[in-house]
Scaffold this motif. Sequence first.
Motif, mmCIF file in Angstrom:
data_model
loop_
_atom_site.group_PDB
_atom_site.id
_atom_site.type_symbol
_atom_site.label_atom_id
_atom_site.label_comp_id
_atom_site.label_asym_id
_atom_site.label_seq_id
_atom_site.Cartn_x
_atom_site.Cartn_y
_atom_site.Cartn_z
ATOM 1 N N ALA A 51 0.721 -1.055 -0.122
ATOM 2 C CA ALA A 51 -0.043 -0.018 0.059
ATOM 3 C C ALA A 51 1.067 1.293 0.116
ATOM 4 O O ALA A 51 0.419 2.267 -0.535
ATOM 5 N N MET A 52 2.033 1.324 0.627
ATOM 6 C CA MET A 52 3.159 2.303 0.756
ATOM 7 C C MET A 52 3.326 2.539 -0.753
ATOM 8 O O MET A 52 3.739 3.806 -1.163
ATOM 9 N N ARG A 53 3.542 1.617 -1.670
ATOM 10 C CA ARG A 53 4.029 1.794 -3.010
ATOM 11 C C ARG A 53 2.922 2.182 -3.795
ATOM 12 O O ARG A 53 3.065 2.879 -4.911
ATOM 13 N N ASN A 54 1.706 1.585 -3.622
ATOM 14 C CA ASN A 54 0.717 1.576 -4.533
ATOM 15 C C ASN A 54 -0.767 1.296 -3.843
ATOM 16 O O ASN A 54 -0.941 0.294 -3.773
ATOM 17 N N PRO A 55 -1.215 2.533 -3.499
ATOM 18 C CA PRO A 55 -2.506 2.276 -2.552
ATOM 19 C C PRO A 55 -3.681 1.633 -3.017
ATOM 20 O O PRO A 55 -4.689 1.226 -2.803
ATOM 21 N N ASN A 56 -3.741 1.752 -4.651
ATOM 22 C CA ASN A 56 -4.674 1.185 -5.486
ATOM 23 C C ASN A 56 -4.521 -0.276 -5.677
ATOM 24 O O ASN A 56 -5.135 -1.032 -6.475
ATOM 25 N N ALA A 57 -3.404 -0.906 -5.478
ATOM 26 C CA ALA A 57 -3.055 -2.390 -5.657
ATOM 27 C C ALA A 57 -4.182 -3.180 -5.077
ATOM 28 O O ALA A 57 -4.510 -3.188 -3.943
ATOM 29 N N LYS A 58 -4.813 -4.255 -5.942
ATOM 30 C CA LYS A 58 -5.450 -5.258 -5.215
ATOM 31 C C LYS A 58 -4.579 -6.348 -4.820
ATOM 32 O O LYS A 58 -3.702 -6.683 -5.620
ATOM 33 N N VAL A 59 -4.621 -6.957 -3.406
ATOM 34 C CA VAL A 59 -3.778 -8.034 -3.021
ATOM 35 C C VAL A 59 -4.453 -9.159 -2.866
ATOM 36 O O VAL A 59 -5.589 -8.933 -2.233
ATOM 37 N N ILE A 60 -4.217 -10.230 -3.448
ATOM 38 C CA ILE A 60 -5.016 -11.587 -3.342
ATOM 39 C C ILE A 60 -4.092 -12.611 -2.899
ATOM 40 O O ILE A 60 -3.304 -13.081 -3.815
ATOM 41 N N PRO A 61 -4.269 -13.116 -1.785
ATOM 42 C CA PRO A 61 -3.235 -14.187 -1.242
ATOM 43 C C PRO A 61 -3.872 -15.560 -1.938
ATOM 44 O O PRO A 61 -5.180 -15.891 -1.773
ATOM 45 N N ILE A 62 -2.970 -16.353 -2.475
ATOM 46 C CA ILE A 62 -3.253 -17.620 -3.341
ATOM 47 C C ILE A 62 -2.483 -18.593 -2.890
ATOM 48 O O ILE A 62 -1.303 -18.568 -2.194
ATOM 49 N N CYS A 63 -2.985 -19.834 -3.027
ATOM 50 C CA CYS A 63 -1.802 -20.916 -3.476
ATOM 51 C C CYS A 63 -2.572 -21.775 -4.587
ATOM 52 O O CYS A 63 -3.189 -22.388 -4.633
ATOM 53 N N ALA A 64 -1.474 -21.543 -5.665
ATOM 54 C CA ALA A 64 -1.925 -22.021 -6.900
ATOM 55 C C ALA A 64 -1.732 -23.491 -6.912
ATOM 56 O O ALA A 64 -2.768 -24.195 -7.781
ATOM 57 N N ARG A 65 -1.179 -24.246 -5.929
ATOM 58 C CA ARG A 65 -1.026 -25.642 -6.035
ATOM 59 C C ARG A 65 -2.268 -26.054 -5.546
ATOM 60 O O ARG A 65 -2.620 -27.091 -5.980
ATOM 61 N N THR A 66 -2.800 -25.717 -4.420
ATOM 62 C CA THR A 66 -4.065 -26.133 -3.929
ATOM 63 C C THR A 66 -5.352 -25.626 -4.439
ATOM 64 O O THR A 66 -6.253 -26.177 -4.119
ATOM 65 N N GLY A 67 -5.187 -24.253 -4.883
ATOM 66 C CA GLY A 67 -6.496 -23.655 -5.384
ATOM 67 C C GLY A 67 -7.143 -22.534 -4.695
ATOM 68 O O GLY A 67 -7.713 -21.772 -5.117
ATOM 69 N N GLU A 68 -6.444 -22.403 -3.492
ATOM 70 C CA GLU A 68 -6.977 -21.602 -2.311
ATOM 71 C C GLU A 68 -6.822 -20.029 -2.936
ATOM 72 O O GLU A 68 -5.870 -19.635 -3.651
ATOM 73 N N GLY A 69 -7.928 -19.225 -3.006
ATOM 74 C CA GLY A 69 -7.947 -17.849 -3.569
ATOM 75 C C GLY A 69 -7.842 -17.833 -4.921
ATOM 76 O O GLY A 69 -8.050 -16.551 -5.567
#
Lengths: 223, 223
Positions: free
Chosen positions: A187-205
């Motif tokens: 957010a310090m770098r880019n307050p508009n960035a959307k952040v999505i935590p994921i686990c591509a291996r298990t499919g989470e997020g």
Amino acid sequence: MGEFKVLEIKQSIFEDNDKDAEAVRAELKEKGVFLLNLMSSPGSGKTTTLCRTIELLKNQLRIGIMEADIDSDVDAKTIAEQGVKSIQLHTGGMCHLDADMTRQGLKGLGIEDVDLAILENVGNLVCPAEFDTGSVKNAMILSVPEGHDKPLKYPLMFSICDVVLINKIDVMPYFDFDLEKCKEYIAMRNPNAKVIPICARTGEGMEEWAAWLKEEVNEWQTN
Amino acid sequence: MGEFKVLEIKQSIFEDNDKDAEAVRAELKEKGVFLLNLMSSPGSGKTTTLCRTIELLKNQLRIGIMEADIDSDVDAKTIAEQGVKSIQLHTGGMCHLDADMTRQGLKGLGIEDVDLAILENVGNLVCPAEFDTGSVKNAMILSVPEGHDKPLKYPLMFSICDVVLINKIDVMPYFDFDLEKCKEYIAMRNPNAKVIPICARTGEGMEEWAAWLKEEVNEWQTN
């Protein structure tokens, strides 16, 4: 198995990359093609994330993938197995893609029958951030083992990304990774960035991510 | 707390970096200073590995550290806490260091009282491999979460390194990382590269690495 070919990219002859990137974007708009520029460090899970994204969206969107790599074909083969159109772009040692290199890739891929084109950029948090590829949106993957301090160390990359996927959250217990601190630094770098935590291996997020991407494609194609 | 300062590096004016690198090396030889160029992806554990290396060698060698980063001071502060001389090199967005930039760093650090100077290069597996810094030896860290296929994808980096540290081996059970395959791929790129599996966090393998480094410094200073 989808289509698969290899293209040796030539160095650009254009002086003004920003202007050229605008031209690429205008062309994409005209053809109704959404281009996502996906960036990350080596080994953050770009290809696995892409495979999972394709699985979730391939029945809703016509997808084409460009895999940029210095000289291997490992990733494009993996992607071709997902049954979508893909092309391997060899950068010949170059550390990034600019707009004209991306244009060569789009031409090689063929986008007449594509809604969503994804460029898997060279694995590098520095150079790709400096060159507008002509993409509609920029995404990056930061994986948990890389550490939550990366937005402090690679500020430009985080500042140009519309979305940051935090991958490999399944191994969070084994690393000193502070998700809240990471979000704060982003957010310090880019307050508009959307952040999505994921686990591509298990499919989470991954469904949240796929929904965001589909929404962006729809908006680009209809507005 | 060791010395700590920040230096803004200027872009090089030299045309022939290879020749300039030879000049840097000759200067180091004359002064009996061994320069190690340490490279890796972002988040592979360079700083933790350095801290542990300093712990093991600081009573045997006079050490000076140059931390190259695009614009943060996170790592140099961590290093200064180890009680050795260090300097933060800001590359101003540049993705690598060449020989003249390294010379600026060595001058800023001050090497009259140093046996072992270590340059922590910018986190990037592409660009730093293309520029000889004037170092006596090149080392790189590949961490387990990045995957064992990296020597296939970043061939130049692996081909120019004298030693490859495979870090974070403690998390091997949680990742699909095949150590034997990785060694095989590294040997394909560079049959002379020494491979040392380590865990900088727990200290595993670090004594072998420190012994290798000390031996190299001794040889440089005496032959």
